[in-house]
Structure formats: C-alpha cells, structure tokens
Design an enzyme around this catalytic site. Structure first.
Site, PDB file in Angstrom:
ATOM      1  CD  GLN A 280      38.600  50.003  26.633  1.00 39.51           C
ATOM      2  OE1 GLN A 280      37.980  50.774  25.918  1.00 39.51           O
ATOM      3  NE2 GLN A 280      39.896  50.105  26.828  1.00 39.51           N
TER       4      GLN A 280
ATOM      5  CE  LYS B  59      38.225  41.064  39.512  1.00 42.35           C
ATOM      6  NZ  LYS B  59      38.908  40.725  38.262  1.00 42.35           N
TER       7      LYS B  59
HETATM    8  C1  R5P Z   1      38.513  39.843  34.515  1.00 44.14           C
HETATM    9  O1  R5P Z   1      37.316  39.814  34.482  1.00 44.14           O
HETATM   10  C2  R5P Z   1      39.382  38.960  33.657  1.00 44.14           C
HETATM   11  O2  R5P Z   1      38.790  37.733  33.383  1.00 44.14           O
HETATM   12  C3  R5P Z   1      40.722  38.738  34.335  1.00 44.14           C
HETATM   13  O3  R5P Z   1      40.530  38.020  35.531  1.00 44.14           O
HETATM   14  C4  R5P Z   1      41.386  40.021  34.663  1.00 44.14           C
HETATM   15  O4  R5P Z   1      41.136  40.985  33.681  1.00 44.14           O
HETATM   16  C5  R5P Z   1      42.847  39.822  34.798  1.00 44.14           C
HETATM   17  O5  R5P Z   1      43.463  41.059  35.059  1.00 44.14           O
HETATM   18  P1  R5P Z   1      44.546  41.205  36.198  1.00 44.14           P
HETATM   19  O6  R5P Z   1      45.496  40.050  36.012  1.00 44.14           O
HETATM   20  O7  R5P Z   1      45.195  42.532  35.918  1.00 44.14           O
HETATM   21  O8  R5P Z   1      43.845  41.182  37.503  1.00 44.14           O
END
Ligand code: R5P
Length: 336
Positions: free
Chosen positions: A108, A208
């Site tokens: 955040q 993404k």
């Molecule tokens: C995002 O920018 C972070 O670097 C991680 O890739 C992400 O927060 C991982 O979260 P999740 O495993 O829930 O996709």
C-alpha cells in the site's frame, strides 16, 4: 561470526511472538542468547509485552517478522513490536533498532484510487512514533518507502541468496542461452534486470492486470512466444495468493517453456496459494524463512526449497553494532 567480534554486553536481542524460530537462528549466528520477554494476548484481544531484563543503556534489537500465527494476526505482530519499542524507549534503552524480516503494508505504497490510505506510511510512522531509531527489513515491496522514515533504514536483500540457490539447482545443466530471467509483472522489472545482469541471461517482461473489483482476478497474455523451449527463472519479492506467479507459469508453459524455477523473498502463502502451487508445473521454488515455512514444506515437499535469511540479518546486526557498512555486505546491490 562470533559475539567476541563486537561488544555483546552492550546489545540486547529480543523476539516477539510472531516468528521466534527465525529470531533464535539470528541470535545463534551471532553467538548470542535472546533476551527474555513476557507476552500475552488479553482476553479482549489487546497485546501485552514487556522486557523481563533491564535494557537501560543498551542497544536493543527488536526482531519481529510481520506474520500471522495460529493464535495471532499480522496486526498483533505489528502491535507487539510497537509496544516493545515503546517499552524499550521508556526503560532508557540507548538505541532501538527494529528488525522486521517481513515488513507489512509495503504494497500500500500510494493512492491508486480516491480516498485510499497509504498503508506503508501508517506502518512506518507507527514504528517511528513508538520510538524506533533504525529500521532493518528484507526486500520491501516498494523500497522508496524508506523515505517515510527520518532515520537510518537498512534495506537487506535475499535475492542474491535465492539466485545462488537456483544456480546450484540448475547445476550447469543448461547453457545461459537456453535460460531466460522472467519479470512476472512490471513491479518485478528491476529485480529481473539485476538477475539478468548477474546471471548473464536474457530477460522477458510479462504484463499483468488485476481486476479493480476483484484483486484475485489476474489477466495476462497467454501467448509468450519468447518462452518457447526456454528454461525460465522467475524472480519476485513475494508470493501471497500465488495468483501472479501461477498465472505467469501457466502462460510460460503453455507457450512451450522447458522448465520453470522460481525465487521469491517472502513466501506468504495466503488463501489458495499452496493448493495452486502444488498443482503448478514448477520444477523448483525457493523462498526464504521470513515466514515460518513448516506447513508449506509439508504440502509442497521437495518442490520447495528454503533459503534462510538468518545469516544476512545477523551480519547486518553485526555491522550496525560495529558501525560497519551494510551496503558492503551486498556489493551495494541491496538498493533496488
Ligand atoms: C506485486 O506487485 C508483487 O510483487 C507480487 O507479485 C504480488 O503481490 C504477489 O501477490 P499474489 O501472489 O497474491 O499474486
């Protein structure tokens, strides 16, 4: 490293309740014992914590990874650390260093919608106003959050150790040309660039998109022709629900990737993460022990390797206690 190389009598190392195993490993690397703490959760949910020994005139290192346990939440861990900082300050500690192997709320880091808080600022302000002189953390999601704290903030990285673990797993089986470093999203681009430089491998950036209404929903391009026939080395700062990682791996495999190796600093593994990872076509996944990994190890078995951050944190404590350089520990590559 031994305690004789610095004045161990002038420092007190303590651990909160969140992840005592890692704190013990850190202390043992330094040849020290952890100081005694009395802590509990009151029936109404409030946290209580006090030092059982005097900390007057000491440099106190308060180790607490921001993680949940069976009994306590991530917010309990943060609150206990803040209470211990306050207790040390009002008990005449000379200096207070916060060690948070996983520092929470760092995602955040800005207002991405109207009327949102900036959680990283709230967290760091809490530690500062409680009385912290210095913060030490491992691979925080947004390193610019260091700017919120008006004191020394030592940013450590486990990424080199993860890279070494993957390298030794590959054991020279593939040429550098057969391998490619993957950035699974835009946020991981800097990490991937430094691994690509180190390993002398090409880099592949993946895009993404998270749905605004449902952050669990991830959209990607399923066709990644550059991955065809390649051994993919995916690096990220954390795996939370594993949505980012598993969606990336599926796209890579569907595009003809030969093998997939993963290195991530924080294995948070919330919600569906372990089930997703169990079914995912990963050859080997390495995370660190900033989170306790006993359960994940049971579920994932040999698919999961654990790299300990105890050596880098203990070396950082040693440098801090002897006015040595932290950057020197990482060849100045801890500033992502
Ligand atoms: C995002 O920018 C972070 O670097 C991680 O890739 C992400 O927060 C991982 O979260 P999740 O495993 O829930 O996709």
């Amino acid at each position: 490293m031994t305690a004789e190389t610095f004045d161990s009598g002038s420092i007190t190392l303590v651990s909160g309740f969140a992840h005592p195993g890692l704190a013990k490993d850190i202390a043992s690397e330094l040849g020290l014992e952890l100081g005694e703490i009395e802590d509990k959760i009151h029936p109404n949910g409030e946290v209580y914590s006090r030092f059982k020994e005097s900390v007057r005139g000491k440099h106190v290192f308060i180790i607490q990874s921001h993680v949940a346990t069976d009994r306590t939440t991530i917010n309990d861990a943060i609150m206990e650390q803040a209470l211990l900082i306050d207790a040390a300050r009002s008990s005449s500690a000379a200096e207070i260093t916060v060690i948070s192997p996983h520092l929470a709320y760092m995602r955040q880091d800005r207002k991405s919608r109207g009327r949102e808080p900036i959680g990283s600022r709230v967290l760091i302000d809490l530690l500062a106003t409680s009385g912290a002189d210095r913060i030490v953390a491992v691979d925080i999601h947004a390193p610019q959050a260091q700017a919120i704290f008006r004191g020394p903030f030592d940013h450590l990285t486990a990424q080199r150790a993860l890279e070494d673990a993957i390298k030794s797993e590959l054991n020279g089986k593939y040429s550098n040309e057969e391998c490619v470093v993957i950035a699974p999203d835009a946020g991981a681009a800097k990490l991937a660039q430094s691994h690509s430089r180190h390993l002398d491998m090409d880099i592949l950036h993946m895009a993404k998109q998270r749905s605004r209404g449902d952050s669990q929903k991830i959209q990607r391009d399923e066709n990644v022709p550059e991955a065809n026939g390649k051994v993919c080395l995916v690096f990220d700062d954390m795996i939370d629900t594993a949505g980012t990682l598993v969606s990336a791996i599926e796209a890579l495999k569907n595009s003809g990737a030969k093998a997939v190796y993963v290195g991530a600093s924080h294995g948070i593994f919330s919600g569906p993460a372990l089930e997703r990872l169990k079914g995912a076509p990963i050859d080997k996944l390495f995370v660190t022990d900033t989170f306790p990994q006993g359960h994940a190890k049971e579920v994932l078995g040999n698919k999961l390797g654990i790299v300990s951050v105890a050596p880098i944190i203990s070396q950082a404590i040693h440098q801090i206690a002897t006015a040595g350089s932290i950057s020197a520990l990482f060849d100045d590559e801890n500033h992502m």
